[in-house]
Scaffold this motif. Structure first.
Motif, short mmCIF file in Angstrom:
data_model
loop_
_atom_site.label_atom_id
_atom_site.label_comp_id
_atom_site.label_asym_id
_atom_site.label_seq_id
_atom_site.Cartn_x
_atom_site.Cartn_y
_atom_site.Cartn_z
N LYS A 24 11.22 -8.33 -4.74
CA LYS A 24 10.10 -9.07 -4.14
C LYS A 24 8.99 -9.30 -5.16
CE LYS A 24 10.83 -7.52 0.63
NZ LYS A 24 10.91 -8.87 1.25
N LEU A 25 9.33 -9.28 -6.44
CA LEU A 25 8.34 -9.42 -7.51
C LEU A 25 7.22 -8.40 -7.34
CD1 LEU A 25 8.06 -13.31 -7.92
CD2 LEU A 25 9.36 -11.70 -9.32
N ASN A 26 7.59 -7.23 -6.82
CA ASN A 26 6.67 -6.10 -6.62
C ASN A 26 5.53 -6.44 -5.67
OD1 ASN A 26 8.15 -4.41 -8.45
ND2 ASN A 26 7.24 -5.62 -10.10
N ALA A 27 5.80 -7.32 -4.70
CA ALA A 27 4.84 -7.55 -3.63
C ALA A 27 4.55 -6.22 -2.96
CB ALA A 27 5.38 -8.56 -2.63
N ALA A 28 3.30 -6.00 -2.60
CA ALA A 28 2.87 -4.67 -2.16
C ALA A 28 3.04 -4.48 -0.65
CB ALA A 28 1.42 -4.44 -2.54
N ASN A 29 3.58 -3.32 -0.31
CA ASN A 29 3.54 -2.86 1.08
C ASN A 29 2.70 -1.59 1.12
OD1 ASN A 29 5.21 -0.90 -0.02
ND2 ASN A 29 7.05 -1.54 1.09
N GLY A 109 -2.52 -13.19 -6.09
CA GLY A 109 -3.27 -12.64 -4.98
C GLY A 109 -3.87 -11.29 -5.32
N ALA A 110 -3.61 -10.31 -4.47
CA ALA A 110 -4.11 -8.96 -4.74
C ALA A 110 -3.50 -8.39 -6.01
CB ALA A 110 -3.80 -8.04 -3.56
N GLY A 111 -2.34 -8.90 -6.41
CA GLY A 111 -1.75 -8.50 -7.68
C GLY A 111 -2.60 -8.96 -8.85
N ALA A 112 -3.27 -10.12 -8.70
CA ALA A 112 -4.21 -10.58 -9.72
C ALA A 112 -5.40 -9.64 -9.80
CB ALA A 112 -4.68 -12.00 -9.40
#
Length: 261
Positions: A24-29, A109-112
């Protein structure tokens, strides 16, 4: 068994925390965010850790929030941020150890926000940052509205957020969103080498420097001068200062790690 959402490795005083949801391209949960916050606090309290590196597995750094993880949840946006992202960003900024954001791929997003939160930002050539919130009619969060305008100015920050423009590594370096860009092929080796250079520096002095910089970002010159004077006394009373002066007089490299080994 379910694979760990966060991988931890320590080498030469460098604690590497790797977001591990590559599919998931390290999308955060929630599990990833809470584990990362806890891991930063643990590393901060471990005297053998001198530098913390945040990076991602696979092709991505962090694609932001995993929308599927919050779909249908009985929780407001505010509650979610206060439970997950905000404690994480505060943990990074209050951590007494230098934190390196090693951006190996897309940071969206929050990854930025996570990519911008480190004390040093090292990017792979193929990395990119995108404040993607406006694409789903949301407001940048997790610290982006604080970090980004301080780096690029209000107007460029607004444009990047309003148009959700992708910033690639060459422009990121020009804008000051990162300090160094390394080839993809040698990225992790370059990050480790840089982190070890930082780990050889005086840990107490860097902790105090981080405190001074964090405070100075939101205060007046007079208050910053007073704070510098206070922290300089704390630094001067520490054994690192004596070691640095002694090494200078003896014309040798200082050993700022001896008390921790």
């Amino acid at each position: 068994m379910t694979e760990a959402v966060l991988l931890t490795e320590t080498n030469a005083g460098v604690r590497t925390l790797t977001l591990n949801r590559p599919e998931k391209l390290n999308a955060a949960n929630d599990a990833l965010l809470l584990a990362l916050t806890e891991a930063i606090a643990e590393a901060d309290g471990d005297a053998s850790v001198r530098v913390i590196v945040l990076t991602g597995s696979g092709r991505g750094f962090c694609a932001g929030q995993d929308l599927g993880d919050v779909s249908g949840r009985n929780m407001t946006f505010t509650e979610h941020l206060n439970h997950t992202y905000n404690p994480l960003i505060r943990a990074i900024r209050s951590c007494g150890k230098p934190v390196i954001s090693a951006v190996n791929g897309v940071a969206a997003g929050a990854g930025a926000s996570l990519a911008l939160a480190g004390d040093v930002r090292l990017w792979a050539r193929s990395a990119a940052l995108i404040e993607i919130f406006s694409n789903i009619a949301l407001v940048p969060d997790s610290g982006s509205t604080w970090f980004l305008p301080r780096l690029v100015g209000y107007h460029r920050a607004f444009e990047l957020m309003a148009l959700a423009e992708k910033v690639r590594s060459d422009e990121a370096l020009r804008l000051g969103l990162c300090e160094h860009v390394f080839p993809d092929e040698t990225f992790h080796q370059e990050v480790q080498a840089y982190a070890e250079r930082l780990a050889a520096r005086p840990a107490n002095a860097l902790k105090l420097t981080k405190q001074a910089l964090n405070a100075a970002m939101t205060t007046t010159l007079d208050v910053a001068l007073d704070r510098e004077a206070e922290l300089q006394q704390v630094a001067g009373d520490h054994w690192e200062h004596e070691e640095g002066v002694t090494a200078f007089k003896e014309k040798r490299a200082p050993d700022f790690r001896r008390e921790y080994e």
